[in-house]
Design an enzyme around this catalytic site. Structure first.
Site, mmCIF file in Angstrom:
data_model
loop_
_atom_site.group_PDB
_atom_site.id
_atom_site.type_symbol
_atom_site.label_atom_id
_atom_site.label_comp_id
_atom_site.label_asym_id
_atom_site.label_seq_id
_atom_site.Cartn_x
_atom_site.Cartn_y
_atom_site.Cartn_z
ATOM 1 N N ARG A 274 -7.108 -52.430 28.678
ATOM 2 C CA ARG A 274 -7.968 -52.805 29.803
ATOM 3 C C ARG A 274 -8.273 -54.287 29.594
ATOM 4 O O ARG A 274 -8.355 -54.746 28.455
ATOM 5 C CB ARG A 274 -9.235 -51.963 29.822
ATOM 6 C CG ARG A 274 -8.902 -50.463 29.941
ATOM 7 C CD ARG A 274 -10.117 -49.601 30.138
ATOM 8 N NE ARG A 274 -9.837 -48.219 29.794
ATOM 9 C CZ ARG A 274 -9.381 -47.298 30.640
ATOM 10 N NH1 ARG A 274 -9.153 -47.613 31.895
ATOM 11 N NH2 ARG A 274 -9.155 -46.068 30.241
ATOM 12 N N THR B 235 -2.029 -41.091 35.674
ATOM 13 C CA THR B 235 -3.307 -40.755 35.033
ATOM 14 C C THR B 235 -3.401 -39.240 34.913
ATOM 15 O O THR B 235 -3.031 -38.523 35.848
ATOM 16 C CB THR B 235 -4.528 -41.302 35.806
ATOM 17 O OG1 THR B 235 -5.685 -40.538 35.440
ATOM 18 C CG2 THR B 235 -4.380 -41.220 37.306
ATOM 19 N N ASP C 207 -6.450 -38.173 40.012
ATOM 20 C CA ASP C 207 -7.544 -38.530 40.933
ATOM 21 C C ASP C 207 -7.235 -39.750 41.793
ATOM 22 O O ASP C 207 -8.135 -40.498 42.159
ATOM 23 C CB ASP C 207 -8.840 -38.774 40.126
ATOM 24 C CG ASP C 207 -8.695 -39.921 39.140
ATOM 25 O OD1 ASP C 207 -7.548 -40.382 38.921
ATOM 26 O OD2 ASP C 207 -9.709 -40.357 38.583
ATOM 27 N N ASP D 35 -5.871 -37.512 35.123
ATOM 28 C CA ASP D 35 -6.952 -36.965 35.959
ATOM 29 C C ASP D 35 -6.484 -36.526 37.351
ATOM 30 O O ASP D 35 -7.219 -35.831 38.050
ATOM 31 C CB ASP D 35 -8.076 -37.999 36.123
ATOM 32 C CG ASP D 35 -8.836 -38.225 34.828
ATOM 33 O OD1 ASP D 35 -8.788 -37.325 33.961
ATOM 34 O OD2 ASP D 35 -9.460 -39.289 34.675
ATOM 35 N N ARG E 12 -13.808 -37.422 34.003
ATOM 36 C CA ARG E 12 -15.164 -37.963 34.177
ATOM 37 C C ARG E 12 -15.627 -37.829 35.616
ATOM 38 O O ARG E 12 -16.769 -37.557 35.900
ATOM 39 C CB ARG E 12 -15.198 -39.436 33.756
ATOM 40 C CG ARG E 12 -15.766 -39.630 32.382
ATOM 41 C CD ARG E 12 -15.659 -41.067 31.962
ATOM 42 N NE ARG E 12 -14.264 -41.495 31.939
ATOM 43 C CZ ARG E 12 -13.846 -42.744 32.046
ATOM 44 N NH1 ARG E 12 -14.707 -43.708 32.192
ATOM 45 N NH2 ARG E 12 -12.567 -43.044 32.003
ATOM 46 N N ASP F 6 -6.167 -46.402 39.659
ATOM 47 C CA ASP F 6 -6.767 -47.193 40.743
ATOM 48 C C ASP F 6 -7.110 -48.626 40.334
ATOM 49 O O ASP F 6 -6.867 -49.572 41.076
ATOM 50 C CB ASP F 6 -8.110 -46.561 41.148
ATOM 51 C CG ASP F 6 -7.916 -45.494 42.189
ATOM 52 O OD1 ASP F 6 -6.898 -45.521 42.883
ATOM 53 O OD2 ASP F 6 -8.817 -44.632 42.305
ATOM 54 N N GLY G 140 -5.800 -46.164 31.052
ATOM 55 C CA GLY G 140 -5.586 -45.094 30.063
ATOM 56 C C GLY G 140 -4.130 -44.661 30.055
ATOM 57 O O GLY G 140 -3.490 -44.642 31.105
HETATM 58 P P1 ATP Z 1 -7.578 -44.967 34.330
HETATM 59 O O1 ATP Z 1 -7.163 -43.849 35.232
HETATM 60 O O2 ATP Z 1 -7.204 -44.761 32.928
HETATM 61 O O3 ATP Z 1 -9.033 -45.345 34.481
HETATM 62 P P2 ATP Z 1 -7.128 -47.456 35.667
HETATM 63 O O4 ATP Z 1 -5.911 -48.247 35.995
HETATM 64 O O5 ATP Z 1 -7.990 -47.032 36.825
HETATM 65 O O6 ATP Z 1 -6.685 -46.235 34.795
HETATM 66 P P3 ATP Z 1 -9.126 -49.389 34.810
HETATM 67 O O7 ATP Z 1 -9.687 -49.672 33.464
HETATM 68 O O8 ATP Z 1 -10.049 -49.085 35.917
HETATM 69 O O9 ATP Z 1 -8.015 -48.262 34.600
HETATM 70 O O10 ATP Z 1 -8.255 -50.672 35.275
HETATM 71 C C1 ATP Z 1 -7.260 -51.215 34.433
HETATM 72 C C2 ATP Z 1 -7.352 -52.723 34.447
HETATM 73 O O11 ATP Z 1 -7.082 -53.212 35.765
HETATM 74 C C3 ATP Z 1 -8.725 -53.279 34.103
HETATM 75 O O12 ATP Z 1 -8.940 -53.360 32.720
HETATM 76 C C4 ATP Z 1 -8.652 -54.664 34.733
HETATM 77 O O13 ATP Z 1 -7.934 -55.548 33.922
HETATM 78 C C5 ATP Z 1 -7.832 -54.386 35.997
HETATM 79 N N1 ATP Z 1 -8.746 -54.222 37.140
HETATM 80 C C6 ATP Z 1 -9.477 -53.145 37.470
HETATM 81 N N2 ATP Z 1 -10.212 -53.371 38.593
HETATM 82 C C7 ATP Z 1 -9.938 -54.636 38.960
HETATM 83 C C8 ATP Z 1 -10.390 -55.478 40.028
HETATM 84 N N3 ATP Z 1 -11.251 -55.048 40.946
HETATM 85 N N4 ATP Z 1 -9.898 -56.747 40.093
HETATM 86 C C9 ATP Z 1 -9.026 -57.195 39.177
HETATM 87 N N5 ATP Z 1 -8.557 -56.439 38.148
HETATM 88 C C10 ATP Z 1 -9.004 -55.192 38.034
#
Ligand code: ATP
Length: 331
Positions: free
Chosen positions: A76, A135, A139, A137, A181, A107, A15
């Protein structure tokens, strides 16, 4: 001494959060100042899979420090979660000669970075990764602060102040849903900042009688004629809570879901400054040959933490802030 990295990629993923651009700017400018080439990877991990990139120079990040969103776009990527997807991404790294990646996101983004660097190591390919937490959040376990949180709080407070003016005039109850969330930081900081009647967060099981009915009753007894209830989306739907307030207390609340407006806007000074320091630290870490790191703030200082350890860390929720909220509401 030979430089640890010669050419790095920077990307934003997950995000979006206000301040991501300031982080991209800091990464680019620090890299250039240290003689390291910088490539902007567009659309998160998808960009690395598809070879979607732009060459960055000092001026390509001019006039972006004050802009919300991300000039590199974000996405994503389901494909990146698979080994064949990451294989393609490693192919792009080889083709572009990338030996370092700075990934700005949450994360999930860091999990992806770690999986990529491990897969690279299996092939003997040298690829150092560093994560920067961004982020709204707030978090991320290893970091006291994440880029975007302050701006999102300010945006929500500004919106709620406006709602409050009209609620006050009409002596109404307002139920406002903010993002979060799994984490209630945004709701709680915003709730304290607007002097909310009640705040519902995912970290604290909701007791409708105690949290809403009692809070409104006490406020009424103290002469208050308008009530502001702030709900983190993970604590329940504002629409449902509004309906329950109507059915059980007999007042007719107005429900507002702030939604994606909280993600946008020009980043605050705090977000720009933190993003700048984190971006600088991320590149300095790579230049010092330290990969697999997450940049974090601890006690106001910017530090770097081993990525695997960082991903295992949890942030104890600041329940003492809830005590502050309760002590400051009218009794
Ligand atoms: P937000 O705080 O917005 O959720 P985020 O970085 O945690 O940010 P995610 O959608 O969880 O957002 O992860 C971003 C991208 O990272 C995913 O779309 C995927 O491509 C990659 N990713 C997440 N988890 C894994 C994993 N375990 N192994 C490989 N790639 C991953």
């Amino acid at each position: 001494m030979e430089k640890a990295v010669k050419r790095i990629g920077v990307l934003t993923s997950g995000g979006d959060a206000p301040g991501m651009n300031a982080a991209v700017r800091a990464v680019t400018r620090t890299a250039i100042s240290r003689g390291v080439e910088c490539i902007g990877i567009r659309r998160g991990w998808n960009g690395l899979i598809n070879g979607d990139f732009i060459q960055m120079d000092a001026s390509s990040v001019s006039h972006i420090i004050h802009k919300g969103g991300t000039i590199l776009y974000t996405a994503r990527s389901e494909e990146f979660k698979t080994a064949p997807g990451r294989e393609k991404a490693l192919g792009t790294c080889k083709l572009l000669g990338l030996d370092g990646i700075v990934a700005v996101g949450g994360d999930g983004t860091f999990r992806g970075a770690l999986a990529l660097s491990r897969q690279a190591a299996e092939h003997g390919q040298s690829l150092q990764v560093v994560g920067i937490p961004a982020t709204i959040d707030n978090d991320i376990g290893c970091s006291h602060y994440t880029i975007g949180f302050d701006t999102a709080c300010n945006t929500a407070v500004e919106c709620i102040d406006k709602l409050r003016d009209t609620m006050q005039s009409h002596e109404r109850c307002s139920v406002v849903e903010v993002m979060g969330r799994h984490a209630g930081y945004l709701a709680l900081y915003v709730g304290i900042s607007v002097g909310a009647t009640a705040v519902l967060i995912p970290e604290r099981p909701v007791d409708f009688q105690r949290d809403i009915v009692e809070a409104i009753r006490k406020a009424r007894l103290a002469g208050v004629t308008h009530f502001m209830i702030v709900v983190a989306e993970g604590a329940g739907s504002a629409v449902d809570i509004g309906k329950r307030i109507h059915d059980e207390i007999g007042i007719d609340p107005r429900v507002t879901v702030l939604g994606h407006i909280q993600r946008g806007g020009s980043p605050s000074s705090r977000d720009r400054e933190t993003a700048s320091r984190m971006g600088y630290h991320a590149v300095m870490s790579l230049v010092a040959n330290k990969g697999n790191r997450v940049i974090a703030t601890q006690e106001g200082r910017v530090v770097d933490i081993d990525m695997e350890e960082a991903l295992a860390m949890t942030k104890p929720f600041q329940m003492d802030r809830y005590d502050v909220l309760e002590a400051l509401s009218l009794h």
